[in-house]
Scaffold this motif. Structure first.
Motif: not given
Length: 306
Positions: A132-133, A158-170, A204-207
């Motif tokens: 991990p980074i 650093d992290t990979l963030l998966v959000f509920k879309t309805n929360i991001l809309r707020e 889960l995310y590579l960079c």
């Protein structure tokens, strides 16, 4: 195959020559039940032609939107508003996912309880799936806000963030005229006030991670986007609830004023006494990167750290 619940959002600007790596990682997923939503932030290269080629190959579901250049945060707002799935995750055009990333997200989400204060999932970014980074996730902690993960549990990286879309809309990004950058922490800090995330201790995310280049470029980015930068630092002061965190936030704000060379924002802050007592720490926060750079230049940093 179950219903598509995931949108992988990619903001891009003049990355037609490298976005194929991200595309290949998505095509090679063990679970391709997702939508790849690309928001092209005004590219002037061959990005549109490249993406149209991907669409014609019909390997994965792709939605392509092109808009006037406004910055990643504006592209992110567009992506959130156009998203039609339950979950939303951002993957930059020059990065890519591990081959089991989508399946890992689905598997983790199926086990997350359906409660209002859970906003999504946090996994790790890495330079490989074994490295991990930064640090691994804190032990014996299943749920945390993004803010507490760093501040309380001392996670670094650093992290990979998966959000509920309805929360991001707020919590859409603020947009400042003439500026094209606002740090993602502006949104994540606000979400952290009310919501926790499920932690996944897996890359889960590579960079690639170029610390010196990022630090050097970020300073200029802040100076070119003063309103957005100071909005973030002021917000950190406003959400601080404890004396220690308030002290830290004010000193970081003053250090930010020094970085962008602006006395205007210093005067604008009303906390007179805190501005005085936090000045020594602010000067240290401002000076530390310059001191580190000088020590590295003369090969002294590692010796002193050890």
């Amino acid at each position: 195959m179950f219903d598509n619940k995931l949108t992988i959002f990619t903001p891009t600007y003049n990355r037609g020559d490298i976005i194929h790596k991200c595309y290949k990682s998505l095509c090679d997923q063990t679970n391709t039940n997702f939508t790849w939503l690309i928001v092209d932030d005004g590219s002037t290269d061959n990005t549109e032609t490249v993406i149209n080629t991907f669409i014609k190959e019909n390997k994965i579901n792709i939605i392509y939107i092109k808009q006037k250049n406004g910055g990643k945060h504006v592209a992110h707002n567009t992506g959130v508003l156009k998203c039609k799935t339950e979950l939303f995750v951002c993957v930059d055009s020059d990065d890519y996912l591990t081959l089991d990333a989508v399946q890992e997200i689905y598997s983790a989400w199926e086990k997350v309880p359906d409660v209002s204060d859970l906003a999504g999932i946090i996994a790790l970014k890495g330079i490989s799936d074994k490295e991990p980074i930064g640090t691994w996730m804190p032990k014996n902690i299943q749920y945390s806000s993004t803010f507490d993960l760093y501040d309380k549990y001392k996670f670094k990286g650093d992290t990979l963030l998966v959000f509920k879309t309805n929360i991001l809309r707020e919590y859409l990004f603020p947009v400042f005229e003439g500026e094209k950058f606002v740090t993602e922490a502006v949104v994540y800090d606000l979400i952290s006030q009310k919501h926790r995330m499920k932690l996944i201790n897996k890359v889960l995310y590579l960079c690639e991670y170029l610390e010196d280049g990022l630090t050097r470029n970020l300073l200029q980015v802040h100076r070119n986007n003063k309103q957005g930068y100071m909005h973030y630092l002021l917000q950190r002061i406003e959400i601080a609830t404890e004396k220690k965190s308030k002290y830290k936030a004010v000193s970081n704000y003053i250090a930010g004023c020094l970085r962008i060379k602006s006395f205007y924002y210093y005067k604008k802050l009303d906390l007179k006494w805190l501005k005085i007592i936090t000045l020594p720490r602010a000067l240290w926060v401002y000076t530390k990167p310059h001191l580190k750079k000088t020590l590295i230049k003369y090969n002294l940093y590692n010796k002193l750290v050890k």
